[in-house]
Scaffold this motif. Structure first.
Motif, PDB file in Angstrom:
ATOM      1  N   ALA A 217      25.377  47.680  33.942  1.00  9.07           N
ATOM      2  CA  ALA A 217      25.045  46.202  34.203  1.00  9.07           C
ATOM      3  C   ALA A 217      26.041  45.274  33.308  1.00  9.07           C
ATOM      4  O   ALA A 217      26.774  44.246  33.963  1.00  9.07           O
ATOM      5  CB  ALA A 217      23.793  46.000  33.750  1.00  9.07           C
ATOM      6  N   GLN A 218      26.405  45.907  32.160  1.00  8.23           N
ATOM      7  CA  GLN A 218      27.278  44.940  31.335  1.00  8.23           C
ATOM      8  C   GLN A 218      28.930  45.115  31.905  1.00  8.23           C
ATOM      9  O   GLN A 218      29.600  44.228  31.664  1.00  8.23           O
ATOM     10  CB  GLN A 218      27.498  45.609  29.967  1.00  8.23           C
ATOM     11  N   VAL A 219      28.980  46.248  32.470  1.00  2.00           N
ATOM     12  CA  VAL A 219      30.542  46.426  33.166  1.00  2.00           C
ATOM     13  C   VAL A 219      30.698  45.599  34.349  1.00  2.00           C
ATOM     14  O   VAL A 219      31.638  44.776  34.499  1.00  2.00           O
ATOM     15  CB  VAL A 219      30.881  47.975  33.617  1.00  2.00           C
ATOM     16  N   ALA A 220      29.506  45.520  35.203  1.00  2.48           N
ATOM     17  CA  ALA A 220      29.709  44.674  36.168  1.00  2.48           C
ATOM     18  C   ALA A 220      29.421  43.253  35.939  1.00  2.48           C
ATOM     19  O   ALA A 220      30.423  42.274  36.570  1.00  2.48           O
ATOM     20  CB  ALA A 220      28.191  44.856  37.081  1.00  2.48           C
ATOM     21  N   ARG A 221      29.016  42.809  34.822  1.00  2.24           N
ATOM     22  CA  ARG A 221      29.062  41.409  34.296  1.00  2.24           C
ATOM     23  C   ARG A 221      30.409  40.853  33.963  1.00  2.24           C
ATOM     24  O   ARG A 221      30.959  39.942  34.115  1.00  2.24           O
ATOM     25  CB  ARG A 221      27.933  41.289  33.211  1.00  2.24           C
ATOM     26  N   ALA A 222      31.283  41.755  33.017  1.00  3.41           N
ATOM     27  CA  ALA A 222      32.394  41.856  32.682  1.00  3.41           C
ATOM     28  C   ALA A 222      33.438  41.561  33.865  1.00  3.41           C
ATOM     29  O   ALA A 222      34.282  40.658  33.990  1.00  3.41           O
ATOM     30  CB  ALA A 222      32.822  42.721  31.779  1.00  3.41           C
ATOM     31  N   ARG A 223      33.049  42.642  34.803  1.00  5.19           N
ATOM     32  CA  ARG A 223      34.167  42.529  36.049  1.00  5.19           C
ATOM     33  C   ARG A 223      33.737  41.141  36.650  1.00  5.19           C
ATOM     34  O   ARG A 223      34.809  40.409  37.238  1.00  5.19           O
ATOM     35  CB  ARG A 223      33.642  43.569  36.988  1.00  5.19           C
ATOM     36  N   ARG A 224      32.738  40.765  36.882  1.00  8.35           N
ATOM     37  CA  ARG A 224      32.580  39.236  37.507  1.00  8.35           C
ATOM     38  C   ARG A 224      33.217  38.073  36.683  1.00  8.35           C
ATOM     39  O   ARG A 224      33.849  37.359  37.094  1.00  8.35           O
ATOM     40  CB  ARG A 224      30.881  38.790  37.569  1.00  8.35           C
ATOM     41  N   ALA A 225      33.120  38.298  35.268  1.00 11.74           N
ATOM     42  CA  ALA A 225      33.730  37.102  34.552  1.00 11.74           C
ATOM     43  C   ALA A 225      35.221  37.243  34.551  1.00 11.74           C
ATOM     44  O   ALA A 225      35.908  36.308  34.589  1.00 11.74           O
ATOM     45  CB  ALA A 225      33.339  37.626  33.033  1.00 11.74           C
ATOM     46  N   LEU A 226      35.848  38.435  34.584  1.00 13.54           N
ATOM     47  CA  LEU A 226      37.397  38.541  34.874  1.00 13.54           C
ATOM     48  C   LEU A 226      37.733  38.024  35.992  1.00 13.54           C
ATOM     49  O   LEU A 226      38.587  37.285  36.390  1.00 13.54           O
ATOM     50  CB  LEU A 226      37.738  39.983  34.689  1.00 13.54           C
ATOM     51  N   ASP A 227      36.837  38.249  37.195  1.00 17.04           N
ATOM     52  CA  ASP A 227      37.395  38.004  38.598  1.00 17.04           C
ATOM     53  C   ASP A 227      37.438  36.317  38.439  1.00 17.04           C
ATOM     54  O   ASP A 227      38.101  35.759  39.144  1.00 17.04           O
ATOM     55  CB  ASP A 227      36.332  38.238  39.692  1.00 17.04           C
ATOM     56  N   ALA A 228      36.113  35.733  37.854  1.00 17.95           N
ATOM     57  CA  ALA A 228      36.264  34.498  37.704  1.00 17.95           C
ATOM     58  C   ALA A 228      37.411  33.711  37.080  1.00 17.95           C
ATOM     59  O   ALA A 228      37.916  32.642  37.587  1.00 17.95           O
ATOM     60  CB  ALA A 228      34.866  34.028  37.007  1.00 17.95           C
ATOM     61  N   ALA A 229      37.875  34.458  36.204  1.00 19.34           N
ATOM     62  CA  ALA A 229      38.971  34.008  35.038  1.00 19.34           C
ATOM     63  C   ALA A 229      40.170  33.920  36.068  1.00 19.34           C
ATOM     64  O   ALA A 229      41.026  33.070  36.003  1.00 19.34           O
ATOM     65  CB  ALA A 229      38.904  34.742  33.800  1.00 19.34           C
ATOM     66  N   LEU A 230      40.395  35.181  36.658  1.00 20.71           N
ATOM     67  CA  LEU A 230      41.670  35.120  37.431  1.00 20.71           C
ATOM     68  C   LEU A 230      41.719  34.272  38.775  1.00 20.71           C
ATOM     69  O   LEU A 230      42.958  33.783  39.032  1.00 20.71           O
ATOM     70  CB  LEU A 230      41.697  36.766  38.221  1.00 20.71           C
ATOM     71  N   ALA A 231      40.502  33.890  39.036  1.00 20.11           N
ATOM     72  CA  ALA A 231      40.222  32.765  40.340  1.00 20.11           C
ATOM     73  C   ALA A 231      40.507  31.217  39.849  1.00 20.11           C
ATOM     74  O   ALA A 231      40.280  30.497  40.379  1.00 20.11           O
ATOM     75  CB  ALA A 231      39.152  32.945  40.977  1.00 20.11           C
ATOM     76  N   GLY A 232      40.616  31.114  38.158  1.00 21.23           N
ATOM     77  CA  GLY A 232      40.465  30.027  37.753  1.00 21.23           C
ATOM     78  C   GLY A 232      39.418  29.277  37.450  1.00 21.23           C
ATOM     79  O   GLY A 232      39.273  27.780  37.448  1.00 21.23           O
ATOM     80  N   LYS A 233      38.136  30.080  37.544  1.00 18.78           N
ATOM     81  CA  LYS A 233      36.814  29.669  37.380  1.00 18.78           C
ATOM     82  C   LYS A 233      36.437  29.741  35.970  1.00 18.78           C
ATOM     83  O   LYS A 233      36.864  30.739  35.404  1.00 18.78           O
ATOM     84  CB  LYS A 233      36.073  30.123  38.530  1.00 18.78           C
ATOM     85  N   HIS A 234      35.123  29.385  35.592  1.00 20.96           N
ATOM     86  CA  HIS A 234      34.699  29.654  34.338  1.00 20.96           C
ATOM     87  C   HIS A 234      33.706  30.576  34.559  1.00 20.96           C
ATOM     88  O   HIS A 234      32.849  30.586  35.463  1.00 20.96           O
ATOM     89  CB  HIS A 234      33.815  28.165  33.906  1.00 20.96           C
ATOM     90  N   PRO A 235      33.535  31.749  33.582  1.00 20.41           N
ATOM     91  CA  PRO A 235      32.720  32.625  33.720  1.00 20.41           C
ATOM     92  C   PRO A 235      31.427  32.099  33.373  1.00 20.41           C
ATOM     93  O   PRO A 235      31.350  31.065  32.788  1.00 20.41           O
ATOM     94  CB  PRO A 235      33.234  33.822  32.691  1.00 20.41           C
ATOM     95  N   SER A 236      30.429  33.195  33.391  1.00 25.03           N
ATOM     96  CA  SER A 236      29.026  32.492  33.082  1.00 25.03           C
ATOM     97  C   SER A 236      29.016  32.620  31.663  1.00 25.03           C
ATOM     98  O   SER A 236      29.682  32.976  30.839  1.00 25.03           O
ATOM     99  CB  SER A 236      27.989  33.900  33.514  1.00 25.03           C
ATOM    100  N   PRO A 237      27.990  31.868  31.315  1.00 31.33           N
ATOM    101  CA  PRO A 237      27.789  31.588  29.688  1.00 31.33           C
ATOM    102  C   PRO A 237      27.576  32.810  28.824  1.00 31.33           C
ATOM    103  O   PRO A 237      27.057  33.682  29.558  1.00 31.33           O
ATOM    104  CB  PRO A 237      26.596  30.556  29.584  1.00 31.33           C
ATOM    105  N   ARG A 238      27.762  32.725  27.641  1.00 33.70           N
ATOM    106  CA  ARG A 238      27.356  33.796  26.620  1.00 33.70           C
ATOM    107  C   ARG A 238      26.099  34.376  26.873  1.00 33.70           C
ATOM    108  O   ARG A 238      24.991  33.762  26.962  1.00 33.70           O
ATOM    109  CB  ARG A 238      27.659  33.488  25.241  1.00 33.70           C
ATOM    110  N   GLN A 239      25.640  35.785  26.914  1.00 33.39           N
ATOM    111  CA  GLN A 239      24.370  36.239  26.989  1.00 33.39           C
ATOM    112  C   GLN A 239      23.603  35.868  25.904  1.00 33.39           C
ATOM    113  O   GLN A 239      23.817  36.064  24.849  1.00 33.39           O
ATOM    114  CB  GLN A 239      24.611  37.962  27.216  1.00 33.39           C
TER     115      GLN A 239
END
Length: 455
Positions: free
Chosen positions: A420-442
């Motif tokens: 679950a945490q790997v998937a969450r980090a993957r989504r955060a990296l994809d957002a960063a690469l797309a110029g978007k803001h990742p989700s807030p701190r857990q």
């Protein structure tokens, strides 16, 4: 049955010679043969205090030379007594005839010798003085101060050159201004797993690089060769005593990645041609250190959780090697050579069969925090922070600075939690690469030192 490992302490009223029997008072019965450890030696403390209180020269001794000739600039020279080649010199006002009282040789020795807050103290003073010279002592002090400043510069000159050389370390393979496509091509989510099931779960949810401790690999009956086939990177211990090398060294293989926790294993990796990555327990907090470690054979480094975001943004663009950082997981705060679980009063002195090691135990500290404790099969305990770090909201800044590997530490996580945490980090990296803001701190996690530099 009392256990000798439950912190029974007493005071020895005097020192004992080797082989001598010493009687002491204890609050409860003890059994012949119990181990005795000296945990505090008053004599050693007294000796240390004596050393600290011993008079040690705090300032460097200098010889001074003063020249006061009518019609010439007043001149002060200072030389280090232990190295006369180190010299400071200053000239000031033009010496004139006295209008009232002429200065004496003793006057000049006294006022030039007032070194004040400088790192020097005068040992001797040679004076060349014409008869009838007059001058203000504040002007004498100013020339003396300038001479001392000149001497300080002469002493520090070699170090200034070295500092300039270190400041010019600029070997970054990836600048913050590198194209987004290039950053995306080399950015990776990584994961630390404690079992093959956890490793597979992390890989299925987006981890490109999987790391496992050598003890966990051995528990899965993995060999260095099979680990390469599985694409798993071995993690070597942060302690590497002589007895540990037989267990650790075989995992260092030519042309294969390995995460090393000690300088001795880094040296062996360089000797064997392995692609060594420095664990965060080998601190690299400045560009010169990274350059040195790269020259010593490091191919990558995992940044310390004690670094702030500002420090990372200053350091990462200058790195000659690939940098990574843990973006989720509880950081290790201490490794103890003694088993912390022994305080539970149930040690069987057989780590392999110890049931306590299989339980999820915590240490309750004075701040009311619950610190997870894990003891390995060798009797070493690892203490972890009470709160997990979550750096995923800062992935855009970390990525822009040049950090390209982002670790999810699953040391204390079950396989499904790691996934679950790997998937969450993957989504955060994809957002960063797309110029978007990742989700807030857990919720329930910490930003650690990311916004608060360690003094």
């Amino acid at each position: 049955d009392a256990n000798p490992d439950t912190c029974l302490t007493t005071r020895a009223r005097r020192d004992a010679r080797a082989g001598e029997t010493l009687e002491v008072e204890v609050p409860r019965p003890v059994v012949a043969g119990w181990r005795v450890r000296v945990i505090r030696s008053q004599e050693a403390i007294d000796r240390a205090d004596a050393v600290l209180k011993r008079t040690v020269p705090r300032k460097r001794a200098v010889d001074a030379r003063v020249r006061a000739r009518l019609g010439e600039p007043f001149c002060v020279e200072v030389f280090c007594c232990d190295d006369p080649a180190l010299r400071g010199c200053a000239e000031g006002f033009t010496v004139e005839a006295a209008r009232t009282r002429a200065v004496s040789r003793d006057d000049l020795i006294e006022h030039v010798g007032r070194m004040g807050s400088t790192p020097f103290e005068m040992h001797s003073c040679e004076v060349e003085l014409d008869e009838g010279c007059g001058m203000g002592f504040s002007a004498v002090h100013a020339v003396r101060a300038e001479a001392c400043t000149s001497l300080e510069a002469a002493i520090l000159a070699p170090y200034e050159e070295q500092a300039q050389t270190l400041a010019e370390v600029r070997l970054a393979p990836l600048s913050p201004a590198a194209p987004a496509a290039r950053r995306a091509a080399i950015s990776e989510i990584c994961a630390i797993a404690t079992s093959l099931d956890a490793a597979r779960a992390a890989r299925e949810t987006g981890a490109a690089r999987i790391y496992m401790a050598v003890d966990d690999l051995a528990a899965e009956n993995m060999s260095p060769e099979s680990v390469q086939q599985e694409g798993i990177i071995p993690i070597l211990d942060e302690v590497s005593r002589e007895r540990d090398h037989t267990r650790l060294d075989p995992w260092i293989i030519a042309n294969a990645p390995v995460a090393v926790g000690t300088i001795s294993e880094l040296a062996l990796a360089a000797e064997r041609g392995a692609a060594a990555e420095l664990r965060s327990c080998i601190p690299a907090h400045n560009a010169a250190c990274l350059a040195f470690l790269a020259n010593a054979g490091a191919h990558g480094a995992w940044l310390s959780p004690e670094l702030s975001l500002t420090e990372i943004e200053r350091l990462a663009p200058q790195s000659p090697i690939t940098l990574g950082i843990t973006v989720f997981g509880k950081p290790r705060v201490m490794t103890s050579e003694h088993c912390i679980l022994q305080v539970a009063d149930a040690c069987i002195h057989d780590c392999e069969r110890c049931s306590l090691r299989r339980r999820k135990l915590v240490l309750h500290n004075i701040d009311d925090k619950l610190l997870p404790v894990r003891t390995d099969i060798h009797g070493r305990s690892h203490l972890y922070d009470a709160y997990a770090l979550d750096y995923t909201p800062q992935l855009p800044q970390l990525l822009a600075a040049g950090v390209t590997r982002f670790m999810v530490d699953g040391t204390l996580l079950e396989p499904e939690e790691l996934a679950a945490q790997v998937a969450r980090a993957r989504r955060a990296l994809d957002a960063a690469l797309a110029g978007k803001h990742p989700s807030p701190r857990q919720k329930g996690t910490s930003s650690g030192c990311l916004f608060a530099e360690v003094e």
